[in-house]
Design a protein around this motif. Structure first.
Motif, PDB file in Angstrom:
ATOM      1  N   ASP A 186      41.570  49.371  38.615  1.00 37.48           N
ATOM      2  CA  ASP A 186      42.779  48.647  38.235  1.00 37.48           C
ATOM      3  C   ASP A 186      42.984  48.777  36.728  1.00 37.48           C
TER       4      ASP A 186
ATOM      5  N   ALA B 239      39.130  44.559  41.189  1.00 40.41           N
ATOM      6  CA  ALA B 239      38.795  45.929  41.547  1.00 40.41           C
ATOM      7  C   ALA B 239      37.342  46.198  41.181  1.00 40.41           C
TER       8      ALA B 239
ATOM      9  N   ALA C 205      41.726  46.611  50.139  1.00 41.18           N
ATOM     10  CA  ALA C 205      41.249  46.319  48.798  1.00 41.18           C
ATOM     11  C   ALA C 205      39.832  45.760  48.848  1.00 41.18           C
TER      12      ALA C 205
ATOM     13  N   THR D 185      45.328  51.236  40.885  1.00 37.21           N
ATOM     14  CA  THR D 185      46.550  50.473  40.663  1.00 37.21           C
ATOM     15  C   THR D 185      46.744  50.353  39.169  1.00 37.21           C
TER      16      THR D 185
ATOM     17  N   LYS E 136      51.498  47.115  53.378  1.00 40.88           N
ATOM     18  CA  LYS E 136      50.548  46.028  53.600  1.00 40.88           C
ATOM     19  C   LYS E 136      51.224  44.675  53.395  1.00 40.88           C
TER      20      LYS E 136
ATOM     21  N   GLY F 210      40.347  39.641  44.642  1.00 41.77           N
ATOM     22  CA  GLY F 210      41.258  40.707  44.269  1.00 41.77           C
ATOM     23  C   GLY F 210      40.829  41.538  43.086  1.00 41.77           C
TER      24      GLY F 210
ATOM     25  N   TYR G  13      54.610  46.898  37.410  1.00 45.39           N
ATOM     26  CA  TYR G  13      53.496  47.465  38.150  1.00 45.39           C
ATOM     27  C   TYR G  13      53.759  48.931  38.417  1.00 45.39           C
TER      28      TYR G  13
ATOM     29  N   ASN H 192      47.344  38.302  45.072  1.00 46.52           N
ATOM     30  CA  ASN H 192      47.545  39.235  43.972  1.00 46.52           C
ATOM     31  C   ASN H 192      47.973  40.576  44.525  1.00 46.52           C
TER      32      ASN H 192
ATOM     33  N   GLN I  66      46.661  43.239  45.022  1.00 44.85           N
ATOM     34  CA  GLN I  66      45.776  44.004  45.899  1.00 44.85           C
ATOM     35  C   GLN I  66      46.000  43.655  47.368  1.00 44.85           C
TER      36      GLN I  66
END
Lengths: 438, 332, 310
Positions: A51, A102, A36, A79, C104, A100, C270, C253, C255
């Motif tokens: 995102d 995007a 990420a 995402t 991950k 975090g 999600y 989070n 990610q």
């Protein structure tokens, strides 16, 4: 000590087994997802993280694949969170914590005022990246809503949400209702007409099949037909006193009283599942909902759904922006991407494939004659274009979504806990006050 | 604050209590090497041993604790957390007039009772059964402990599906015996039962094993003499097992009470919303604190709620200890 | 020795502060085994029946997770519901790996849990030894402080920690989760109780008479004795860290998640597909199930031992 020794040996075996497992999983995923934060890999490839919430449809319409083909050095990773409220909370935490984020973040139209007023410093001014001025390309209110008083452009408009009504033609037929779009539009030219037709349906429909999904979606559609909704031009709250809001509330409450709501909370698994089971026969349909229906009802729903002009006046429900957080390490590449995604040609593709109605004026002109085979060849281009042409330019408040959420929950109470409407209304007011800190 | 640790010792243990303090060190032999280095080692080494722990502990344990109190006296918003505006006790006084706070407090209590009481009773019963000589006892024990090893998140996601209103397995099962579907989400009692079920499922087996361990330490002679007095199995359970387990029971009650007061993950993921249901009908204090902080972005208010939770735990544990002490006095 | 009290930590989803001390419960008399065995009766059919039903209740959700993870969304909303596994398992797992970064997450969880377990066991053994066997000024007060903070709810530390990591731009990075959970007051108390009983003073005295330094005494006398206690503490810490919820969801989070953070994202829409959600749940739980298959007996033993030794 012998047992401890044995345990240790086992623990070691186990530890290595778990390690191998995790490493394998980790590697297999890292090849497909990269890391990420927009890293530049060794081969010079730039990964752009996008995102989003709900269904923007970029991926489904194949736009990422196309863009990656055009720009071989770019890899896009998307995402997506279904429920915008969840998405927004997570986004706020990331903006506060700085991690975090995007490279591209979607912003709902009900939040754009909040971003402009409170978080302009967290997003890149797109004009500085050579984007915009968007005002002559987009419908006027769309661009101005994303512009700060000092002229920074914080988001590019993707779609807008002109309203119509989606319905299950097959279920209508079974219940002896007309399926002709014009005839239906005529019958439900008012919200009362919509309820009356619903009662007809309920009398004939199979047990367990109801008229529409939830009171909240009817409420959102009817409120969306107002120019001033929850906050006026000065940002003063009017949600408590506005006659229009009260009228929408009353429609929704009647809907519940008449047993016409399937009482499904939106954006939940139960709601999703009901798309394929025929639990509800109509659904208030801003243009982007078409994509959501396709996603949830799947191929089995093809030809069963149809679209007609919706009840009441025409309005706007939803629609979005794409923004680039300050933290993005690839703002330039991200800007190229969102420029391309919001350009005429791509907006047309999105409408054809998923129904997201363009905010781009040229694209709007190009889709007037589109028909959608999924929706029984309904002339969605014509229906939504007419809706968009007639809809009011909404006044947006920073806490629009907070108020929406409060009313949604309150209607859920009326539906599912049999709370008296007046008490539920009061709960909604309390909830807004609690959330906004008043 | 050490009440929770010391309280159970006050019960009338069937067995002698352990010596919590280490045996006093004996006088050191007079002879020995007395090099300065050695002497320094003697003095400083204990501190070196505890230093790594306390360094982290102070930075990440004590400091945040006190700083939370400081934050709770300010208006602090998540998006601009470096700006603090002094409010005095406003964040606390507003809780008194906050219906959502009282609602959360009430829910925390009812869910706490709904999850703790059946859980501990079932655990006691299962422990009693496990205490028999059984084939496959390891299997039973491991199976019972598996839910404990499952995370809150995983367990709740699975149960949320099972409790679905329209397509959930539990409503389907109820339907097969003619019971109409229950709205396990919106209905206040049903949703609290749903959330409590997740807690009960995860912790019953664990508590059963704790009880089992306690039972095995009850001297067999007690049962033998009870049997000689003509006590039935049930009477033995009531008059030998339960009193013998009192300290263990008290411990599990204290731990479960603390856990119930902090309940958070289960109600959060039950429907995925920090509101804890459309009417906040199963929103607990822990969840309300999270909603204020990360749903509404009011960190100052959230800090005040966190401190109230802490005080509540202190009070509850103190009450538990007081009850235990009184009982042991009246019966001892 | 302390009872395992990973309980309030995982339930309350704790941070480092969370683990609570176990009170001293009941010390077993030395004759306990014999005494207990003397009265243990055979279980009747009823006992087996009740235990069987209970076991079914405990195990069914696992089975159903597999069922749901191997079906499609449409099949999940069918009536009557599916009760046997279907053929979609690998497809759903693939989707979960792709969409929710479960792979991950597993790797991250492994890194976090291993680091925290190592840190906790080491620091706890060091400090536990000092508290159990060494005399020094302030020992009583420091120990009281350690024990006293064990019942503080994790919620109490989260806000300042969040403000700190926000300022340091550490949100979403693994150290943000690891550092605050690296030591545990419960662990110190646990090792202190263990060493108080397991380590005879004579051994240390003997070491002193030989002129060994504290470091040497620790290495060659304390560590070997402490090992079983460290193993139990390690097991409990690993599990508690793997399942830790509150702080990780605030600090990380979707990610860059740990397993629990990824599961939270799954639970909050999600991914729209419920069968994929449960495939993710299955993946996140699988390591724990594997551990149980291999070490179940030891874990049960550790918890029960902890409970009685007090």
């Amino acid at each position: 000590m012998a047992t401890a020794g044995a345990a240790r040996t086992r623990a070691v075996t186990l530890g290595s087994a778990v390690l191998v497992l995790a490493l394998a999983a980790g590697c297999s995923s890292s090849t497909s997802t990269k890391s990420a934060g927009g890293d530049t890999a060794k081969d010079g490839k730039v990964t752009l993280n996008v995102d989003l919430f709900g269904t923007f449809g970029f991926k489904e319409a194949g736009l990422y694949a196309e863009y990656q083909k055009l720009h071989p050095n770019i890899e896009i990773k998307q995402t997506d969170t279904q429920d915008e409220a969840q998405y927004w909370q997570a986004l706020q935490t990331k903006l506060a914590g700085g991690g975090g984020l995007a490279d591209v973040q979607g912003i709902e139209v009900g939040r754009i005022a909040s971003v402009v007023q409170k978080q302009a410093d967290k997003f890149t001014d797109l004009k500085s990246l050579g984007l915009g001025p968007a005002s002559d390309e987009l419908v006027p209110w769309k661009g101005s809503a994303a512009t700060t008083p000092d002229g920074k452009l914080l988001g590019l408009g993707t779609d807008i949400g002109p309203e119509a009504m989606c319905f299950r033609a097959d279920l209508f037929k079974q219940a002896g209702l007309p399926t002709d779009r014009d005839q239906l539009a005529q019958k439900w030219s008012t919200w009362d007409g919509y309820l009356a037709l619903g009662k007809q349906y309920a009398a004939k429909a199979k047990a367990g099949n109801t008229w529409t999904d939830s009171a909240a979606s009817v409420f959102a559609a009817e409120v969306g037909q107002q120019r001033v909704r929850y906050f006026d031009e000065q940002g003063k709250p009017v949600y408590e006193t506005s006659p229009a809001v009260k009228a929408a509330w009353n429609t929704s409450v009647s809907l519940v009283k008449d047993g016409l709501s399937a009482e499904l909370p939106e954006w939940t698994p139960e709601w999703n599942k009901a798309f394929s089971t025929g639990k509800f026969a109509t659904l208030s349909c801003p243009a982007w909902m078409g994509g959501y229906i396709k996603g949830q009802a799947g191929d089995a729903g093809k030809g069963k759904w149809d679209v007609a002009p919706g009840p009441g006046k025409t309005g706007n429900w939803g629609g979005s922006y794409l923004a680039i957080p300050r933290t993005s390490k690839h703002a330039k590449e991200a800007a190229d991407l969102i420029k391309w995604l919001t350009a005429e040609e791509q907006q047309v593709t999105l409408f054809k494939k998923l129904g997201s109605f363009p905010s781009n004026k040229a694209a709007q002109a190009a889709i007037k004659d589109v028909k959608d085979p999924y929706f029984s060849d309904a002339p969605i281009g014509q229906i939504f274009s007419e809706a968009a042409a007639a809809m009011p330019a909404q006044v947006l408040g920073a806490d629009d979504q907070v108020v929406t959420k409060a009313f949604t929950d309150a209607l859920g109470e009326v539906e599912r806990t049999k709370t008296a409407p007046d008490a539920a209304w009061k709960h909604a007011m309390d909830n807004v006050r609690n959330a906004t800190g008043g | 604050m050490a009440l929770s640790t010391s309280a159970p010792n006050r019960g009338p243990d069937p067995a002698p209590p352990p010596s919590p303090a280490p045996a006093p060190a004996r006088p050191r032999p007079a002879a020995g090497l007395r090099a300065p280095l050695f002497r320094w080692d003697q003095k400083a080494a204990p501190y070196a041993f505890v230093a790594p722990f306390f360094a982290f502990f102070a930075a990440f344990g004590l400091f945040p604790l006190l700083y939370t109190a400081y934050v709770s006296l300010h208006r602090v918003e998540l998006q601009t957390s470096d700006r603090m505006e002094w409010l005095g006790l406003r964040n606390y006084t507003r809780l008194i007039e906050d219906p959502f706070f009282w609602n959360a407090l009430r829910n925390t209590f009812t869910i706490g009772v709904l999850s703790t009481v059946p859980q501990l009773l079932m655990a006691l019963g299962l422990a009693h059964l496990l205490n028999y000589r059984l084939r496959g006892r390891t299997f039973f024990r491991v199976a019972m402990l598996m839910p404990y090893a499952t995370s809150v998140a995983a367990a709740t996601l699975v149960f949320a599906q099972l409790f679905g209103r329209d397509y959930g397995l539990i409503n389907w099962l109820l339907g097969t015996v003619g019971i109409s579907p229950v709205d396990w989400q919106a209905n206040t009692v049903a949703s609290q039962i749903g959330v409590s079920t997740v807690v009960t499922w995860r912790w019953t087996g664990y508590n059963a094993l704790i009880y089992l361990a306690g039972m095995q330490s009850i001297p067999g002679e007690l049962y033998e003499s009870a049997a000689m007095d003509g006590a039935s199995r049930w009477q033995q359970f009531l008059h030998v097992t339960v009193p013998g387990l009192r300290p263990t029971i008290l411990f599990t009650v204290v731990v479960s009470t603390i856990g119930a007061t902090q309940l958070f993950g289960e109600p959060l993921l039950y429907e995925g919303s920090a509101a804890g249901g459309v009417s906040h009908q199963y929103q607990t204090l822990g969840l309300y604190m999270y909603e204020q902080g990360w749903g509404f972005f009011h960190l100052g208010r959230a800090a005040a709620i966190a401190w109230v939770m802490f005080l509540l735990i202190v009070v509850l544990v103190a009450v538990n200890a007081a009850i235990a002490r009184r009982r042991s006095r009246t019966e001892g | 020795m302390g009872t395992d009290t990973a309980q309030p930590q995982t339930r309350g989803s704790g941070t480092a502060l969370a683990p609570r001390p176990a009170p001293a419960v009941t010390a077993p008399p030395k004759s306990r085994r014999r005494g207990a065995a003397g009265r243990r009766m055979d279980g009747g059919p009823l006992a087996y029946a009740v235990l069987g039903v209970a076991t079914l209740m405990f195990v069914f959700p696992f089975y159903w997770t597999v069922v749901a993870a191997s079906r499609s969304n449409a099949e999940l909303s069918a009536v009557p519901p599916a009760l046997t596994p279907g053929g979609n398992l690998f497809h759903n797992i693939g989707e979960a790996l792709q969409q929710a970064a479960i792979g991950k997450a597993l790797l991250n969880s492994l890194i976090v849990s291993t680091t925290v377990t190592t840190g906790t066991v080491l620091c706890s053994t060091l400090a536990g030894f000092a508290f159990a066997k060494l005399r020094f000024r302030g020992r009583g007060a420091l120990l009281a402080l350690t024990v006293g903070t064990m019942m503080i709810p994790p919620q109490l530390g989260v806000i300042p920690l969040f403000m700190i990591i926000a300022r340091l731009d550490m949100q979403g990075k693994l150290p943000a989760v690891i550092l605050p959970t690296l030591v545990s007051a419960f662990g110190v108390f646990f090792m202190r109780q263990f060493l108080s009983q397991a380590l005879p003073d004579e051994l240390i005295e003997a070491g002193r008479v030989d002129g060994a330094s504290h470091a040497r005494i620790f290495r060659s006398i304390v560590l070997p004795v402490a090992r079983p206690g460290m193993a139990v503490l390690g097991m409990l810490t690993f599990m508690a860290t793997w399942n830790d919820f509150f702080w990780p969801i605030v600090a990380l989070n979707s990610q860059n998640p740990t397993v629990q953070v990824a599961l939270k994202s799954l639970g909050q829409g999600y991914v729209p597909d419920q069968s994929v959600v449960l495939a993710g749940t299955l993946l996140g739980t699988l390591p724990v199930l594997v551990v149980f298959g291999l070490l179940g007996r030891q874990i049960v033993g550790g918890i029960m031992q902890g409970a009685v030794k007090g």
